[in-house]
Design a protein around this motif. Structure first.
Motif, PDB file in Angstrom:
ATOM      1  N   GLU A   1      30.315  82.744  81.684  1.00 46.38           N
ATOM      2  CA  GLU A   1      31.637  82.181  81.410  1.00 46.38           C
ATOM      3  C   GLU A   1      32.359  83.020  80.351  1.00 46.38           C
ATOM      4  O   GLU A   1      33.576  83.237  80.450  1.00 46.38           O
ATOM      5  CB  GLU A   1      31.537  80.723  80.966  1.00 46.38           C
ATOM      6  N   SER A   2      31.635  83.497  79.360  1.00 40.72           N
ATOM      7  CA  SER A   2      32.240  84.393  78.361  1.00 40.72           C
ATOM      8  C   SER A   2      32.737  85.672  79.030  1.00 40.72           C
ATOM      9  O   SER A   2      33.815  86.173  78.700  1.00 40.72           O
ATOM     10  CB  SER A   2      31.223  84.745  77.277  1.00 40.72           C
ATOM     11  N   ARG A   3      31.963  86.170  79.985  1.00 40.89           N
ATOM     12  CA  ARG A   3      32.386  87.363  80.726  1.00 40.89           C
ATOM     13  C   ARG A   3      33.666  87.057  81.513  1.00 40.89           C
ATOM     14  O   ARG A   3      34.583  87.869  81.545  1.00 40.89           O
ATOM     15  CB  ARG A   3      31.296  87.847  81.673  1.00 40.89           C
TER      16      ARG A   3
ATOM     17  N   ARG B   1      28.724  98.473  82.089  1.00 41.03           N
ATOM     18  CA  ARG B   1      27.909  97.528  81.335  1.00 41.03           C
ATOM     19  C   ARG B   1      27.568  96.304  82.184  1.00 41.03           C
ATOM     20  O   ARG B   1      26.421  95.865  82.221  1.00 41.03           O
ATOM     21  CB  ARG B   1      28.651  97.096  80.071  1.00 41.03           C
ATOM     22  N   PHE B   2      28.559  95.742  82.860  1.00 44.60           N
ATOM     23  CA  PHE B   2      28.328  94.552  83.669  1.00 44.60           C
ATOM     24  C   PHE B   2      27.323  94.837  84.787  1.00 44.60           C
ATOM     25  O   PHE B   2      26.489  93.992  85.101  1.00 44.60           O
ATOM     26  CB  PHE B   2      29.637  94.021  84.254  1.00 44.60           C
TER      27      PHE B   2
ATOM     28  N   ASP C   1      29.458 100.863  71.646  1.00 41.62           N
ATOM     29  CA  ASP C   1      30.231 101.756  70.773  1.00 41.62           C
ATOM     30  C   ASP C   1      31.672 101.860  71.240  1.00 41.62           C
ATOM     31  O   ASP C   1      32.606 101.817  70.419  1.00 41.62           O
ATOM     32  CB  ASP C   1      29.595 103.142  70.713  1.00 41.62           C
ATOM     33  N   ALA C   2      31.881 101.986  72.546  1.00 39.05           N
ATOM     34  CA  ALA C   2      33.248 102.083  73.077  1.00 39.05           C
ATOM     35  C   ALA C   2      34.025 100.801  72.790  1.00 39.05           C
ATOM     36  O   ALA C   2      35.204 100.849  72.417  1.00 39.05           O
ATOM     37  CB  ALA C   2      33.214 102.366  74.575  1.00 39.05           C
ATOM     38  N   ALA C   3      33.367  99.661  72.943  1.00 38.78           N
ATOM     39  CA  ALA C   3      34.028  98.377  72.691  1.00 38.78           C
ATOM     40  C   ALA C   3      34.373  98.229  71.209  1.00 38.78           C
ATOM     41  O   ALA C   3      35.476  97.782  70.864  1.00 38.78           O
ATOM     42  CB  ALA C   3      33.135  97.226  73.139  1.00 38.78           C
TER      43      ALA C   3
ATOM     44  N   MET D   1      30.059  91.105  73.313  1.00 33.16           N
ATOM     45  CA  MET D   1      29.061  92.120  72.972  1.00 33.16           C
ATOM     46  C   MET D   1      27.979  91.516  72.078  1.00 33.16           C
ATOM     47  O   MET D   1      26.794  91.735  72.293  1.00 33.16           O
ATOM     48  CB  MET D   1      29.715  93.307  72.259  1.00 33.16           C
ATOM     49  N   SER D   2      28.398  90.740  71.102  1.00 33.66           N
ATOM     50  CA  SER D   2      27.449  90.125  70.172  1.00 33.66           C
ATOM     51  C   SER D   2      26.547  89.125  70.884  1.00 33.66           C
ATOM     52  O   SER D   2      25.335  89.098  70.650  1.00 33.66           O
ATOM     53  CB  SER D   2      28.188  89.417  69.037  1.00 33.66           C
TER      54      SER D   2
END
Length: 158
Positions: free
Chosen positions: A24-26, A139-140, A104-106, A66-67
């Motif tokens: 859901e966060s995604r 990433r996904f 890192d990109a995020a 990310m966290s």
């Protein structure tokens, strides 16, 4: 990306509250990304810079996502994979560092767009969003492979 998310929800949704919350966060992150980038179905007015508040809201969601992955989900999924055997353990150990590379990109995007944004920086937003979108998609896909390893473990245990 939203279509792939729907497939992930169909495949793994309802199996674990942590996974459900994470997916859901995604979803929320992707919706805000599409709105900010003006992607369908959220096409905005062409030629106008987005509101700085919307950019910061997206950055907050990005960092939270990310966290959540690093500090909650990956550890639990990796632990579950370790319990299922060497193959799943090796897969988890190879995927997590690859996933971490996109962090890192995020974080760079977040730093750029939350620390004294001006019009010159905002003019780079489209290009930066495009590059970030590519990293997020990679990433996904890796995260989904990690979830697939967990799902296979539970399917075999059933």
């Amino acid at each position: 990306m939203l279509t792939k998310l729907e497939r992930a929800v169909d495949a793994w949704g309802g199996s674990n509250t942590l996974i459900d919350n994470w997916l859901e966060s995604r979803r929320q992150l992707l919706i805000h990304y599409c709105q900010l980038a003006g992607l369908p179905p959220y096409e905005g007015e062409k030629g106008h810079l987005p509101d700085e508040t919307r950019v910061q809201q997206f950055c907050n969601l990005l960092v939270d996502y990310m966290s959540e992955g690093h500090f909650e989900v990956y550890d639990q999924v990796s632990t579950a994979c370790e319990q299922s055997g060497e193959h799943a353990k090796a897969l988890a150990q190879s995927l997590v560092p690859k996933i971490s590379a996109s962090t890192d990109a995020a974080l760079d995007f977040n730093d750029k767009y939350t620390n004294g944004v001006n019009d010159d920086i905002m003019m780079e937003l489209d290009q930066d969003l495009s590059e970030l979108g590519q990293k997020m998609e990679e990433r996904f896909e890796l995260e989904d492979r990690l979830l697939e390893a967990l799902f296979e473990r539970h399917s075999e245990a059933s």
